[in-house]
Scaffold this active site. Sequence first.
Site, PDB file in Angstrom:
ATOM      1  N   LEU A  94       3.543   1.778  -2.690  1.00  0.00           N
ATOM      2  CA  LEU A  94       4.756   2.415  -2.068  1.00  0.00           C
ATOM      3  C   LEU A  94       4.853   3.725  -2.859  1.00  0.00           C
ATOM      4  O   LEU A  94       4.954   3.808  -4.063  1.00  0.00           O
ATOM      5  CB  LEU A  94       6.135   1.502  -2.245  1.00  0.00           C
ATOM      6  CG  LEU A  94       5.822   0.345  -1.257  1.00  0.00           C
ATOM      7  CD1 LEU A  94       7.106  -0.526  -1.430  1.00  0.00           C
ATOM      8  CD2 LEU A  94       5.761   0.818   0.313  1.00  0.00           C
ATOM      9  N   ASP A 114      18.967   0.599  -0.040  1.00  0.00           N
ATOM     10  CA  ASP A 114      17.810   1.392   0.120  1.00  0.00           C
ATOM     11  C   ASP A 114      16.667   0.756  -0.116  1.00  0.00           C
ATOM     12  O   ASP A 114      16.049   0.319  -1.189  1.00  0.00           O
ATOM     13  CB  ASP A 114      17.712   2.610  -1.090  1.00  0.00           C
ATOM     14  CG  ASP A 114      18.881   3.489  -0.980  1.00  0.00           C
ATOM     15  OD1 ASP A 114      19.152   3.822   0.386  1.00  0.00           O
ATOM     16  OD2 ASP A 114      19.538   3.941  -1.774  1.00  0.00           O
ATOM     17  N   LEU A 115      15.922   0.556   0.995  1.00  0.00           N
ATOM     18  CA  LEU A 115      14.535  -0.563   0.791  1.00  0.00           C
ATOM     19  C   LEU A 115      13.555  -0.040  -0.244  1.00  0.00           C
ATOM     20  O   LEU A 115      13.024   1.178  -0.254  1.00  0.00           O
ATOM     21  CB  LEU A 115      13.875  -0.396   2.312  1.00  0.00           C
ATOM     22  CG  LEU A 115      12.503  -1.280   2.420  1.00  0.00           C
ATOM     23  CD1 LEU A 115      13.021  -2.702   2.054  1.00  0.00           C
ATOM     24  CD2 LEU A 115      11.832  -0.917   3.714  1.00  0.00           C
ATOM     25  N   ASP A 116      13.365  -1.101  -1.007  1.00  0.00           N
ATOM     26  CA  ASP A 116      12.206  -0.773  -2.370  1.00  0.00           C
ATOM     27  C   ASP A 116      12.670   0.210  -3.240  1.00  0.00           C
ATOM     28  O   ASP A 116      11.618   0.665  -3.684  1.00  0.00           O
ATOM     29  CB  ASP A 116      10.951  -0.733  -1.743  1.00  0.00           C
ATOM     30  CG  ASP A 116      10.406  -2.019  -0.993  1.00  0.00           C
ATOM     31  OD1 ASP A 116      10.965  -2.890  -1.258  1.00  0.00           O
ATOM     32  OD2 ASP A 116       9.528  -1.939   0.061  1.00  0.00           O
ATOM     33  N   GLU A 117      13.838   0.660  -3.253  1.00  0.00           N
ATOM     34  CA  GLU A 117      14.288   1.645  -4.064  1.00  0.00           C
ATOM     35  C   GLU A 117      15.219   1.205  -5.006  1.00  0.00           C
ATOM     36  O   GLU A 117      16.105   2.300  -5.732  1.00  0.00           O
ATOM     37  CB  GLU A 117      14.579   3.089  -3.203  1.00  0.00           C
ATOM     38  CG  GLU A 117      13.522   3.441  -2.588  1.00  0.00           C
ATOM     39  CD  GLU A 117      13.829   4.765  -1.773  1.00  0.00           C
ATOM     40  OE1 GLU A 117      14.824   5.272  -2.262  1.00  0.00           O
ATOM     41  OE2 GLU A 117      13.042   5.421  -0.868  1.00  0.00           O
TER      42      GLU A 117
END
Length: 290
Positions: A202, A232-235
């Site tokens: 990602l 915050d998706l994947d953050e």
Amino acid sequence: MSPRPQSGSEFVLTLSCPDRAGLVHAVTTFLVGHSGNILESHQFDDRLQNRFFMRVHFDVSDPDISLRELRTGFGPVAEAYRITWQLHDAATPTRTLIMVSKFGHCLNDLLFRRSTGTLNIEIPAIVSNHPDFEPLAQNYGIPFHHIPVTPQTKGEAEARLLQLVDELDIDLVVLARYMQILSDDLCKQLDGRAINIHHSFLPSFKGARPYVQAHERGVKLVGATAHYVTSDLDEGPIIEQDVVRVDHSRAPDELVTLGRDVEAQVLARAVEWHSESRVLVNGNRTVVFR
């Protein structure tokens, strides 16, 4: 493998606060006053944010001093120095709920590590939106909860998950390749106590078949990232990452195998460090006292 701490005699104190003179002295004075002996100590000064972080593993020689008394005694110190803190019995396992979908490598790895005593966690439940891993859960004697998720039932499914978290007194939720996006509200309710794992492609290779996309681009590194879950998706704040080098000779299925191995190892380390109170959140980052 080092011996596990004895319940009721070894404790871990973690703290963060604005940096100022006298912090270490205040902590050590408190410990000495409560028959404490430091077994392991780490500290970090974030000079950019002017914030101090500390983790102290200590034992107490006086059998009459309890965890409650320690917490009560540290209260005035924390107030005086504006300290955000946690104090735990070092031997108490972290009650961990594991969530999984159709890829079981991380789940299987965590279950094995728990069974061999290399992770100080207790697993009261496994939750999945598919029934595939119920036999695996049964092999380990762990209750399995199949909670299907559709656009129409997502709210109901998340409510059931939170019910389990409350009923089972869960400390940590691990998304061991659970392939559903959690709602913002659920992320907020699990803030600081939910860990996710994903490949480290990602944001380059999003969506389905990321390893095929990586193969087509000729990547040279395959990796994984474990982080706390946020809206915050994947953050969310990163706890651990690792990579393995690959070359042109690797087929897509080999990249998948290598990637799953890295994912399992990275997630296990993140769960271990969290369960030992070695991870402190510092804004969008983490301080990890390994």
